[in-house]
Scaffold this motif. Structure first.
Motif: not given
Ligand SMILES: [Zn+2]
Length: 154
Positions: A143-154
Motif C-alpha cells: 500500500v505504501r509503495e502504491f501511494l509513493e508511486e501515485l505521488d511520483g516519489k519513486s
C-alpha cells in the motif's frame, strides 16, 4: 572513507564513529549495515521474508490489499462526481484493460490517466483523498509503495 551500499549504491553512513558498522540510510533499501572489519553484510529480514513467500502467501495476502486500494480509488472518484468516476474507470478499461482493483500493482495506470485528463488541482484532490483513506494502511509495504508511486516519489 566512502563506502557505498552494495544494494542501492548510496553512500553508507558510520553511525557510531569507529564502530566499523556502516548503515544504509535509504529507507526503501533492504540493506541494513556492513561490518567493515569482517565484511559481513546485514539485511532487513522482514523484507527478505516477504520476497521469499511472494509466490505462495504473497498472492493470498495481496488480494485484500487490491480490494482495499480499489475501493479507496472508487469511493474517492465517486465522491468527486459520477462523471469523474466514469471517465477514469472507462479509461482504465479502454487503455489498459484494467479496473480499479488492478491499481495496487499498477499505480502508473491511474497516475497517467489523472495526468492526461485532469488539471493539477483535481489531480491533487484525488490523490489527497486516496491518501486520507489509505493512510492508516500504509504500514503494508504494498500500500505504501502504491501511494509513493501515485505521488511520483519513486
Ligand atoms: Zn542501500
Amino acid at each position: 572513507m566512502v563506502v557505498n551500499c552494495p544494494d542501492c549504491k548510496k553512500i553508507l553512513v558510520e553511525f557510531d564513529q569507529g564502530s566499523g558498522n556502516y548503515h544504509c540510510s535509504n529507507p526503501s533499501c533492504n540493506f541494513q549495515y556492513l561490518e567493515l572489519m569482517t565484511g559481513k553484510q546485514h539485511r532487513k529480514e522482514a523484507k527478505i521474508e516477504e520476497h521469499k513467500t511472494a509466490v505462495s502467501i504473497g498472492n493470498l495476502d495481496k488480494k485484500p490489499k487490491r480490494i482495499l486500494v480499489g475501493l479507496a480509488i472508487e469511493s474517492t472518484l465517486l465522491s468527486m462526481g459520477y462523471s469523474i468516476f466514469d471517465k477514469v474507470t472507462t479509461k482504465l478499461r479502454d487503455e489498459y484493460g484494467a479496473n480499479v482493483f488492478d491499481c495496487l500493482e499498477n499505480p502508473k495506470y491511474l497516475k497517467k490517466i489523472l495526468e492526461r485528463n485532469f488539471d493539477k488541482k483535481v489531480q491533487n484532490v484525488i490523490t489527497k483523498s486516496i491518501h486520507a483513506i489509505l493512510g492508516e494502511f500504509a504500514y503494508y509495504e504494498s500500500v505504501r509503495e502504491f501511494l509513493e508511486e501515485l505521488d511520483g516519489k519513486s
